[in-house]
Design a protein around this motif. Structure first.
Motif, PDB file in Angstrom:
ATOM      1  N   HIS A  63       0.855  -1.194   0.000  1.00 21.60           N
ATOM      2  CA  HIS A  63       0.000   0.000   0.000  1.00 21.60           C
ATOM      3  C   HIS A  63       0.890   1.242   0.000  1.00 21.60           C
ATOM      4  N   ASP A  65       0.328   4.074  -0.799  1.00 22.02           N
ATOM      5  CA  ASP A  65      -0.388   5.296  -0.450  1.00 22.02           C
ATOM      6  C   ASP A  65      -0.605   5.428   1.054  1.00 22.02           C
ATOM      7  N   GLY A  86      -3.762  11.225   0.555  1.00 21.72           N
ATOM      8  CA  GLY A  86      -4.368  10.883  -0.726  1.00 21.72           C
ATOM      9  C   GLY A  86      -4.334  12.039  -1.708  1.00 21.72           C
ATOM     10  N   SER A  89      -2.534  11.368  -4.893  1.00 23.78           N
ATOM     11  CA  SER A  89      -2.881  10.119  -5.571  1.00 23.78           C
ATOM     12  C   SER A  89      -3.656  10.341  -6.868  1.00 23.78           C
ATOM     13  N   ALA A  90      -4.004  11.571  -7.172  1.00 24.15           N
ATOM     14  CA  ALA A  90      -4.761  11.851  -8.398  1.00 24.15           C
ATOM     15  C   ALA A  90      -4.359  13.207  -8.964  1.00 24.15           C
ATOM     16  N   GLN A  94      -9.388  15.259 -10.514  1.00 23.93           N
ATOM     17  CA  GLN A  94      -9.732  13.834 -10.521  1.00 23.93           C
ATOM     18  C   GLN A  94      -9.996  13.366  -9.083  1.00 23.93           C
ATOM     19  N   ARG A  96      -9.598  11.203  -5.742  1.00 27.68           N
ATOM     20  CA  ARG A  96      -8.442  10.565  -5.107  1.00 27.68           C
ATOM     21  C   ARG A  96      -8.611   9.049  -5.116  1.00 27.68           C
ATOM     22  N   ARG A  97      -7.501   8.358  -5.324  1.00 32.09           N
ATOM     23  CA  ARG A  97      -7.527   6.897  -5.267  1.00 32.09           C
ATOM     24  C   ARG A  97      -7.511   6.415  -3.822  1.00 32.09           C
ATOM     25  N   PHE A  98      -7.084   7.273  -2.927  1.00 28.61           N
ATOM     26  CA  PHE A  98      -7.019   6.933  -1.511  1.00 28.61           C
ATOM     27  C   PHE A  98      -7.455   8.147  -0.702  1.00 28.61           C
ATOM     28  N   SER A  99      -8.234   7.901   0.313  1.00 25.62           N
ATOM     29  CA  SER A  99      -8.631   8.959   1.233  1.00 25.62           C
ATOM     30  C   SER A  99      -8.795   8.335   2.610  1.00 25.62           C
TER      31      SER A  99
END
Length: 178
Positions: A63, A65, A86, A89-90, A94, A96-99
Motif C-alpha cells: 500500500h 499510499d 491521498g 494520488s490523483a 480527478q 483521489r484513489r485513496f482517502s
C-alpha cells in the motif's frame, strides 16, 4: 510537546490498538530498532548535507499510499512529519484513489497531525530535544501507521532513508529473533 505525551500514552498502552495480526506493541517491536537506527544516523549527519535528503519514509510495500515521512530541519531542533492524505494520488480535478476515513483522521489528530488535506498531506512539526527523543519519534511514526492506516505485521514495510542506510551487522542486530 503534545506528540511526546501522546507517544508516551501509546508506549504505556493507554490507547488500545486496532484489530489486526499482532498488537501495536508487536508491530513496534518488529520495526522500532531499524527506524530508530536510521533516525540516529540522520540526526548525526553533517548539516551541510543536502537538506532535502535528510528524511525517512515508511510505507507498507503493498500500500504505497499509506505512509509516514519525516524530514530533519537544518539545526536538528525539529522534524517536519507528514502522513498520507491521498492528495497526491490523483491529478487535479480527478477523484483521489485513496482517502483516509473519519476514524483514521481522528487517529492522526490524536498524534498531533493536522487534518487539513486541502493542499497536501497531513502535517506536523515535531520538536526534537536531542538524540534521546529519537526512539519516541520512531514509535510515533510506527504507531500512526498501525493505528490510522491499518498497517500491521502482515504488511512488509519499505523504510527509505537515502542518507541512513544500515550495514549488514546493524541490520542483523535489528532483525527479530524467533
Amino acid at each position: 510537546m503534545r506528540w511526546l505525551i501522546v507517544a508516551a500514552c501509546f508506549w504505556c498502552g493507554l490507547y488500545p490498538a486496532v484489530a489486526g495480526p499482532g498488537t501495536l506493541q508487536d508491530f513496534v517491536d518488529r520495526y522500532h530498532c531499524e527506524v530508530t537506527a536510521r533516525l540516529q544516523i540522520l540526526y548525526g549527519k553533517d548539516k551541510s548535507t543536502e537538506p532535502r535528503d535528510r528524511f525517512i519514509s515508511i510505507n507498507a510495500k503493498t500500500h504505497l499510499d499509506r505512509y509516514v515521512q519525516c524530514l530533519f530541519e537544518d539545526d536538528n531542533s525539529s522534524v517536519l512529519c507528514e502522513v498520507a492524505s491521498g492528495y497526491f494520488s490523483a491529478k487535479a480535478g480527478q477523484p483521489r484513489r485513496f482517502s483516509l476515513d473519519q476514524a483514521g483522521r481522528e487517529k492522526i489528530k490524536a498524534f498531533g497531525f493536522s487534518d487539513d488535506d486541502s493542499k497536501g498531506n497531513f502535517r506536523q512539526i515535531v520538536g526534537v530535544k536531542g538524540e534521546a527523543n529519537l526512539p519516541v519519534l520512531a514509535r510515533m511514526m510506527l504507531s500512526v501507521l498501525y493505528e490510522a492506516y491499518g498497517v500491521d505485521l502482515k504488511s512488509e514495510l519499505d523504510i527509505r532513508a537515502p542518507l541512513a542506510t544500515l550495514g549488514r551487522a546493524r541490520t542483523a542486530a535489528c532483525s527479530p529473533r524467533s
